[in-house]
Design an enzyme around this catalytic site. Structure first.
Site, PDB file in Angstrom:
ATOM      1  N   ASP A 333       0.867  -1.166   0.000  1.00  0.00           N
ATOM      2  CA  ASP A 333       0.000   0.000   0.000  1.00  0.00           C
ATOM      3  C   ASP A 333       0.909   1.223   0.000  1.00  0.00           C
ATOM      4  O   ASP A 333       2.073   1.133   0.406  1.00  0.00           O
ATOM      5  CB  ASP A 333      -0.908  -0.019   1.235  1.00  0.00           C
ATOM      6  N   LYS A 334       0.402   2.353  -0.448  1.00  0.00           N
ATOM      7  CA  LYS A 334       1.252   3.544  -0.529  1.00  0.00           C
ATOM      8  C   LYS A 334       1.215   4.357   0.769  1.00  0.00           C
ATOM      9  O   LYS A 334       2.186   4.385   1.521  1.00  0.00           O
ATOM     10  CB  LYS A 334       0.830   4.434  -1.702  1.00  0.00           C
ATOM     11  N   THR A 335       0.093   5.007   1.048  1.00  0.00           N
ATOM     12  CA  THR A 335       0.010   5.934   2.167  1.00  0.00           C
ATOM     13  C   THR A 335       0.131   5.193   3.492  1.00  0.00           C
ATOM     14  O   THR A 335      -0.625   4.272   3.777  1.00  0.00           O
ATOM     15  CB  THR A 335      -1.318   6.706   2.131  1.00  0.00           C
ATOM     16  N   PHE A 478     -17.614  13.713   1.858  1.00  0.00           N
ATOM     17  CA  PHE A 478     -16.866  13.180   0.716  1.00  0.00           C
ATOM     18  C   PHE A 478     -17.413  11.819   0.308  1.00  0.00           C
ATOM     19  O   PHE A 478     -17.705  10.966   1.140  1.00  0.00           O
ATOM     20  CB  PHE A 478     -15.382  13.044   1.061  1.00  0.00           C
ATOM     21  N   ARG A 534       0.152  15.190  -5.027  1.00  0.00           N
ATOM     22  CA  ARG A 534      -1.285  14.958  -5.036  1.00  0.00           C
ATOM     23  C   ARG A 534      -1.978  16.291  -5.274  1.00  0.00           C
ATOM     24  O   ARG A 534      -1.704  17.269  -4.568  1.00  0.00           O
ATOM     25  CB  ARG A 534      -1.742  14.341  -3.717  1.00  0.00           C
TER      26      ARG A 534
END
Length: 631
Positions: A333-335, A478, A534
């Site tokens: 995974d990235k974050t 969101f 980002r």
């Protein structure tokens, strides 16, 4: 059921004791009672395993054949293995029982039952304290501060700040709001922003006016989210590993070979005694199919677990250890895994109209704190001059378009929202306003800085200038499907309402007026995404509505014909040990892949130097799939 029907039919809870008894009989007690067989029950389950039954038969054969030493050795190993597995399984079951068992006292809405129908219509309801195990779907409970939820429920009145770390692993508190009045169909699994799940901790309950924060119980026991997790732990989905299947294939092949050997020896059966011949045939089977194989595998796994624990590595599924040696692809995974948890604001790029049909990007700014002159906070003329300029609107959007809240004086929320809000230098205030005042509809105020907060105008409205504050009247949370969130705000110095939206650049460009989007939008966006940043787009729209309409309007009606404001650029740095770990994996010829979101360009602000390509493998895979689909 629809949101409105839930409010209308269940707002007073369960009406009679008969209905309560029926629901209790149907749903059972509100508790997660994990079955426990006891030590002997677990031991018998282990002994009845096919492998151990085969071992028992083999030991009996060896004893009758006077192979006492080997029989005793295998017996001791098997007994030790069974005891170790029994102790481990018992410990795991007790841990699950301790984790899932929970009982507390809750305040439940009750109505005093009367004999006459007239009294039933005029029945008064009040909160009664009772055990959480007596809760059933349909009960109305109070949500106080510090409550650990014993059930899944939907908020009907007020809002709450909850910690869902036990269920999701995310330590960031989450804001839950009350169920709105519309005809959408309620689903406990999808409508997460209105649902408080079992096992979560209520950090703060926020009533509206003089009423209490109340919720409707929708699921209890094993039907809750926590109950489903416990079920998954107790009865996990079977995993098919090639190692396990290969083991059974090996045993099957060896058994077939032993059977062939027995068939070959059948013509010679008449040369020896029948008992001896049968013993030799069975001995051949035990030699070809090693009965000590599961014991040896368990001992090897146990040794591996011990070595991993010495290095601070814990494994919750020991069978996975046997698979570790065959790993050829490693997905990250990235974050929070490859990169740091939080994002930092790199800068903003504003867009402004240079004519009625054309917009243009301005210069890149690393800070927005100087976008508004301090005079506009105290001088009404300066305020009127700057209030509609793109830079001022961007600051207001950054300061208000978020889901941040205060708990015990500390601002909490999504790390991205927090960094975005901090970059403005503004202040978040959540006054406790009750009664029939229209401002009760305002959930929060944001203002330039602490010394600008001034409520004297409420006492002497004619002599005091209203402070430069934005009141958040409505928040559209969101949505990953919509790729955006928005808020409706009102500036206290004017009577106008304004919508601020933030989201993915691709989606907001679709919703914005074409003339407000700069012609070089794609090039500017690619410039920052290719650097690994980002990028979030910002937009706004003036609304001609009042307080009441704000609460009833749907987001589809207002989130269109937007004016594009610009881009917010954030950076996400790599962790210190990421490059070294990726390097070691590549030295071991293990392919490394990063799994990220829909936008594959901003994989990381700081690229991996020597191992840069490893983080982009997922991007290449996606591109290859797209090319194959086109062909």
């Amino acid at each position: 059921r629809s949101y409105t029907s839930i409010h209308e039919e269940y707002s007073r809870g369960i009406r009679s004791s008969v209905e309560r008894a029926d629901k209790l009989a149907l749903h059972g007690a509100c508790q997660i009672d994990v079955p426990y067989k006891g030590v002997w029950g677990i031991f018998i389950d282990e002994v009845l395993s096919p492998f151990y039954l085969f071992q028992v038969a083999s030991v009996v054969l060896w004893v009758t054949d006077a192979c006492y030493s080997y029989a005793v050795l295998i017996s001791l190993m098997s007994i030790g293995s069974i005891i170790a597995e029994t102790v481990e399984n018992r410990r795991n079951i007790l841990k699950v029982r301790a984790m899932s068992a929970y009982e507390c006292t809750v305040n439940v809405l009750r109505e005093a039952e009367e004999d006459s129908l007239v009294a039933k219509e005029r029945r008064r309801a009040e909160f009664v304290t009772m055990s959480s195990t007596e809760l059933v779907p349909g009960d109305i409970i109070e949500i106080p501060n510090g409550l650990k939820m014993p059930c899944d429920c939907v908020l009907l009145h007020g809002s709450a700040i909850v910690n869902e770390a036990m269920l999701t692993g995310e330590s960031i508190p989450v804001l839950k709001t009350s169920l709105p009045f519309n005809n959408d169909i309620y689903n406990p699994d999808n409508d997460k922003k209105y649902t408080i799940y079992s096992g979560t901790d209520v950090l703060q309950g926020r009533p509206v006016g003089d009423s209490k924060t109340c919720a409707l119980v929708v699921r209890t026991g094993f039907t809750t989210i926590k109950g489903s997790l416990v079920r998954y732990i107790l009865y996990p989905k079977p995993s098919k590993f090639s190692f396990g299947s290969d083991t059974y294939k090996y045993i099957a092949v060896m058994f077939c070979i032993s059977v062939i050997g027995v068939i070959i020896q059948l013509p010679r059966a008449s040369d020896v005694e029948t008992v001896i011949f049968v013993k030799r045939c069975l001995d051949l089977i035990t030699i070809m199919v090693p009965p000590a194989l599961p014991t040896i595998m368990f001992i090897g796994t146990l040794v591996a677990l011990t070595r991993l624990k010495e290095r601070g590595i814990f494994c919750i599924s020991p069978p996975r250890i046997n698979m570790a040696g065959k790993v050829s692809v490693f997905c990250f995974d990235k974050t929070g895994t490859l990169t740091e948890e939080g994002l930092s604001v790199y800068g903003v790029r504003t867009a402004a109209m240079i004519s009625e049909s054309q917009s243009k990007f301005g210069k890149f700014h690393t800070s927005v704190k100087k976008f508004q002159p301090t005079k506009m906070y105290k001088d009404l003329k300066v305020f009127d001059e700057y209030k509609d300029k793109s830079k001022s609107l961007m600051v207001e959007c950054l300061a208000s378009c978020h889901a941040l809240t205060r708990v015990d004086g500390e601002i909490i929320g999504d790390p991205l929202d927090l960094e975005m809000f901090k970059s403005t230098g503004w202040v978040l205030d959540e006054p406790d306003v009750g009664g029939d005042d229209p401002n009760e509809m305002i959930s929060a105020f944001v203002m330039p800085n602490e010394h600008q907060k001034n409520y004297d105008w409420l006492i002497e409205p004619e002599n005091c200038l209203k402070p430069y504050q934005l009141g958040v009247v409505r928040r559209f949370d969101f949505s990953s499907n919509l790729q955006r969130m928005s808020v409706i705000v009102k500036n206290l110095r004017s009577s106008q309402f304004r919508l601020y939206v933030k989201g993915s650049p691709e989606k907001l460009v679709e919703l914005s007026k074409p003339e407000s989007v700069p012609g070089n939008y794609s090039a500017i966006l690619a410039k920052y995404t290719q650097k690994g940043c980002r990028v979030i787009a910002l937009a706004t729209r003036m609304l001609n509505i009042n307080y009441y309409q704000c609460q009833k309007v749907s987001r589809e009606l207002v989130e269109k014909k937007l004016t594009f404001l610009g881009l917010l650029v954030l950076q996400n740095k790599l962790k210190e040990g990421t490059e070294a770990v990726i390097g070691k994996l590549q030295e071991a010829l293990i392919r490394t892949i990063m799994l990220t979101g829909p936008c594959t360009l901003p994989v990381s602000y700081t690229h991996l130097r020597a191992h840069e390509t490893s983080l982009h493998l997922v991007c290449r895979l996606l591109l290859e799939k797209k090319k194959k689909k086109k062909k």
